[in-house]
Design a protein around this motif. Structure first.
Motif: not given
Length: 927
Positions: A835-836, A874-875, A885-889, A891-894
């Motif tokens: 939804s976000c 993340i898991l 890096r792909e996880i960060a992109q 989830l929109v986090i660093s």
């Protein structure tokens, strides 16, 4: 001519603007300053040096008392087509739509740059300002330098220019206020004057002290010195008006008398009108002209004109001084002489004739004011028409033979919400009875019937029936047709009340009678090329629940209106065609997209040709944008449009604005807009074109969401009593509201039954939007009894429908509702995350903030193995093989935040590598 001094900066700026036009970029300048400051002189200095290919087109706003519709623009068009006979001028003189079309076509060629100079804009009529409202935002694409002068000292906060000038500046126009001349400028003026004067320093000092830098006054005093009157300083005039008085003293008594007549005509006057307004020999007239030009009272207008010689006063203030010298009795006599000259003219000037007759007190002024009002109506200049009819009414006695018709036309010009409108219509009807003016009575009754329809008067049907009989009897009557043409600019071969009558019958549930009424007039429309009957089919189709017929009639009406260049109507019907396509044929994505693109093109064309679409300043794409998930644009074209246009906004705009606000839980704002949807009261008969029972249901839903069960129950029951409540669409929505009502009262079984019954009705239409809303509600109802699988079945079905139809905003809401009302699980986190993502993609900021707040509350909770919501996300991505890096992109986090969470996961689960973590997660079923 006096030297031109002290305007170097302003002159340079005007030349820079001219250079922009030469480079293909049009521009607009509004040049203000007090009377006599030198605005026209500055412009003429710049324009006088332009190359020959430039066209200089000047239009004058006349005098404050004569508001000629499109006055300056008519002069400009005549200059553009000066080589044509007057009877072959373009159709622009028929109204604003054609006028702006011709202007845009004429000014687009960069090989022929033009200057449009409009003088004395403070006296412009409202229709001329409307043309400027259209032209200024588009000026950059034309090869035009638009320059408008105005007296800034005559503007108050009540003047239209007070608000328009800042608006035009925001749209890219420039605004320049000329300051007074400095002491150095006055010294330069005296120094460069010819013939020269003795002691220029002393004289310039005296002139500046007297004039304070007013250009015209300074030139008057310098002329005084040059003529040898300045030796006695105490004899100097104290004001510019007094200086002009000294100039007038040089005229002979006969010449001054002739100049008084000229001043009565206007700041500019045609020689032949002036000549026929005075009783003197031609030689005496020529002698007066020579004398007045010699003493700088008037000058010949050198602009090219159509078969006439024109003169104008050296300055508007010269005319003002002359007018002030005329006694009231002489003024009336002069006005009568000018009016007679105008009546004898081959080309009557309706507005000028009406003005001069009215000022002379002649009883003929009433007829002339009516003619001027009719002329303004024919041009679409309703404000000017209203002014003429208002003055005619003031002059006409209570028993004047024309009073009934004047009242009728004045009422037509007034806003439908103006309380005086009905008073004038009643008076028109009563007087028409006295004088047996059946045509006037028929049209007065017609507008009273429409007013009764809007206000749901209990006498509605009696009144409409009376109107239909009277109009039917008058078909073919010359007076009836003349009034119809004056009011509507067209005639129809059937009584105009028939279509509203049929709609009123349909609203009351008498569909058979309504269709019979329309079928009776259909043969009359065989040779009629309008779209009135398509509109009737549209309305009756909606009221009878034949929505495919609505779609077809909207398409036909849109095409015909567009072909007839009725741009506002064309965009309205195209909006309806697009709305019903999205609602009734939701999976026809390409068809809806094609219609949306077509509507966008038509709206651009409407703004180009007519100045606006059917919703001024907004787009009919709002409903399409709402369903397709273009949230910021949808808010603008739905919510902002509703708040700006209020009751004037179309019902679909109001309805969908409320729906959008309910989704966003902006309940107070939803309540405010819902109150604008007709009817106002639950006992009213819904007015023509309203959404009847649907409106009652929307109002009930808003009250439910606000927690006011009593008010909700009142509106719900009122909706159920409406004859149209049995139509599938209306019945389905009212059952939806009943289901919601029962759910809030914890009557879950009853709520589910209402919702299930509602779906059966919606399937008959069908309307996917409502079906999805019902599935969402049914999921919530069964979830309260912990029927998880059944709830998810409803949600999944709704989600599939929304995705297939590209209803992005609704798709996001389903994910959000599943997260809110569903069980706590990893699926809940996935729904919140989804939804976000969707809310962020579609620009639904308020919904995104709400979802994020819920997400943050869940983020602190842990699952069965002690992981938080963020750690679980993340898991999941580690198991999918994504890098940090792909996880960060995703989830929109660093990446550093991802690394910190991973270390916590390793610690909690007792693993030391990503591979071991993924393996154990799959083996243990942690996901």
């Amino acid at each position: 001519m006096m030297p031109f001094v002290g305007r170097d900066n302003e002159k340079a700026r005007l030349r820079a603007l001219v250079s922009e036009v030469e480079e293909g970029k049009g521009c607009a300048l509004f040049l203000g300053g007090e009377a006599g400051i030198g605005k026209t002189r500055l412009v003429n200095e710049v324009l006088g040096s332009l190359p020959q290919q430039w066209r200089i087109l000047t239009g004058y706003c006349g005098i404050a008392d004569i508001h000629r519709p499109f006055g300056p623009w008519e002069e400009i068009l005549r200059l553009l087509h000066a080589d044509r006979p007057s009877d072959s001028l373009p159709s622009s003189l028929q109204g604003i739509d054609q006028l702006v079309t011709d202007l845009m076509n004429e000014m687009a060629d960069p090989k022929w740059p033009s200057v449009i100079l409009i003088e004395d804009l403070q006296w412009a009529d409202s229709s001329s300002l409307d043309v400027l409202r259209f032209l200024v935002p588009r000026i950059r694409r034309l090869s035009v330098f638009l320059c408008c002068t105005y007296r800034s000292d005559e503007l108050t906060h009540h003047h239209p220019l007070w608000g328009l000038l800042p608006e035009w500046r925001r749209q890219g126009a420039e605004r320049m206020i000329l300051p007074r001349l400095s002491p150095q400028d006055i010294h330069q003026l005296v120094k460069e004057a010819y013939p020269p004067v003795d002691d220029p320093l002393t004289i310039s000092s005296h002139i500046f002290r007297r004039t304070r830098g007013v250009s015209l006054f300074a030139q008057e005093l310098l002329q005084w010195y040059q003529e040898g009157h300045g030796m006695i300083l105490d004899a100097l005039p104290d004001t510019v008006l007094e200086a002009i008085e000294y100039r007038l003293l040089r005229l002979s008594e006969k010449t001054l008398s002739l100049m008084e007549v000229a001043a009565i005509i206007g700041e500019r006057f045609a020689y032949d009108i002036w000549e026929h307004s005075v009783d003197v020999f031609a030689d005496d007239l020529q002698q007066a002209l020579t004398e007045a030009i010699t003493y700088r009272i008037i000058r010949r207008d050198e602009s090219p004109k159509i078969a006439q010689t024109w003169y104008q006063f050296d300055h508007g203030l010269v005319r003002d001084v002359i007018l002030a010298k005329i006694s009231p009795s002489e003024r009336k006599r002069y006005h009568r002489q000018v009016a007679q000259a105008l009546m004898d003219s081959d080309s009557p000037d309706y507005d000028a004739l009406a003005y001069h007759l009215a000022e002379s007190g002649d009883i003929l002024a009433i007829q002339a004011l009516c003619e001027a009002g009719n002329h303004a109506l024919a041009l679409g200049a309703v404000t000017q028409a209203q002014n003429h009819f208002q003055r005619a009414l003031e002059m006409a006695g209570t028993t004047h033979i024309l009073r009934a018709e004047i009242c009728l036309k004045l009422a037509f010009c007034l806003d439908p919400h103006d309380e005086r409108r009905e008073q004038y219509l009643v008076e028109a009807m009563q007087l028409a009875d006295v004088y047996r003016q059946d045509a006037v009575k028929a049209w007065a009754l017609y507008f009273l019937a429409l007013s009764a329809q809007q206000h749901s008067d209990p006498q509605l049907f009696h009144l409409i029936g009376q109107v239909e009989l009277l109009q039917q009897a008058l078909m073919g009557d010359g007076e009836y047709a003349r009034l119809e043409k004056a009011l509507f600019r067209s005639t129809v071969p059937w009584p105009r009340i028939t279509i509203p009558y049929a709609a009123s019958m349909a609203i009351q549930g008498n569909m058979e009678q309504a269709y019979e009424r329309i079928s009776q007039i259909r043969p009359l429309a065989v040779q009629y090329h309008g779209y009135d009957l398509d509109y009737a089919d549209f309305v009756l189709g909606f009221l009878s629940g034949h929505y495919q017929a609505v779609l077809r009639s909207a398409s036909r009406a849109a095409t015909k209106a567009h072909q007839m260049r009725q741009y506002r109507d064309a965009t309205w019907f195209k909006t309806e065609e697009l709305l019903f396509t999205v609602v009734l044929e939701p999976y026809e994505i390409e068809q809806a997209d094609r219609l949306a693109e077509e509507l966008h093109i038509w709206e651009e064309e409407a703004r180009e040709q007519a100045g606006s679409t059917f919703v001024t300043g907004y787009s009919g794409l709002g409903p399409y944008q709402y369903f397709r998930g273009m949230w910021p644009e949808a808010r603008t074209n739905l919510v902002e449009c509703a708040l700006t246009e209020k009751e004037q906004a179309p019902d679909p705009i109001l309805l969908l604005a409320v729906d959008l606000l309910l989704e966003e839980e902006e309940l107070a704002l939803a309540r405010a807009i819902a109150s604008m949807i007709r009817p106002r009261d639950s006992e009213e008969i819904p007015p023509f074109g309203s959404i009847q029972a649907l409106a009652h249901g929307i109002k009930a839903m808003v009250w439910l969401r606000l927690g006011n069960m009593t008010e909700a129950e009142k509106w719900l029951q009122a909706g159920l009593r409406q004859p149209t409540a049995q139509l599938p669409l209306m019945k389905g929505y009212l059952l939806f509201v009943q289901a919601y009502f029962a759910m809030l009262n914890h009557q879950d079984q009853e709520a589910f039954n209402y919702a299930h019954e509602a779906i059966e009705y919606v399937h008959q239409v069908p309307v996917l939007w409502y079906e999805i809303a019902l599935l969402r509600l049914m999921a919530r109802i069964v979830m309260r009894d912990q029927h998880v699988e059944e709830a998810y079945r409803y949600w999944d079905t709704a989600l599939t429908m929304a995705r297939r139809a590209h209803f992005r905003g609704i798709e996001g809401m389903i994910h959000y509702e599943r997260a809110i009302f569903g069980p706590h699980s990893s699926t809940q986190i996935k729904d919140l995350h989804m939804s976000c993502r969707i809310f962020q993609d579609i620009g639904a900021v308020r919904l995104l903030n709400r979802a994020r707040q819920v997400y943050e509350r869940h983020d602190g909770r842990t699952n069965a193995v002690g992981l938080t919501a963020r750690e679980t996300e993340i898991l999941e991505r580690v198991v999918q093989g994504l890098t940090d890096r792909e996880i960060a992109q995703d989830l929109v986090i660093s990446p550093k935040t991802v690394d910190r969470h991973l270390r916590n996961i390793f610690r909690k689960l007792g693993v030391s590598s990503r591979t071991a973590l993924a393996t154990r997660a799959l083996q243990e079923g942690w996901l």
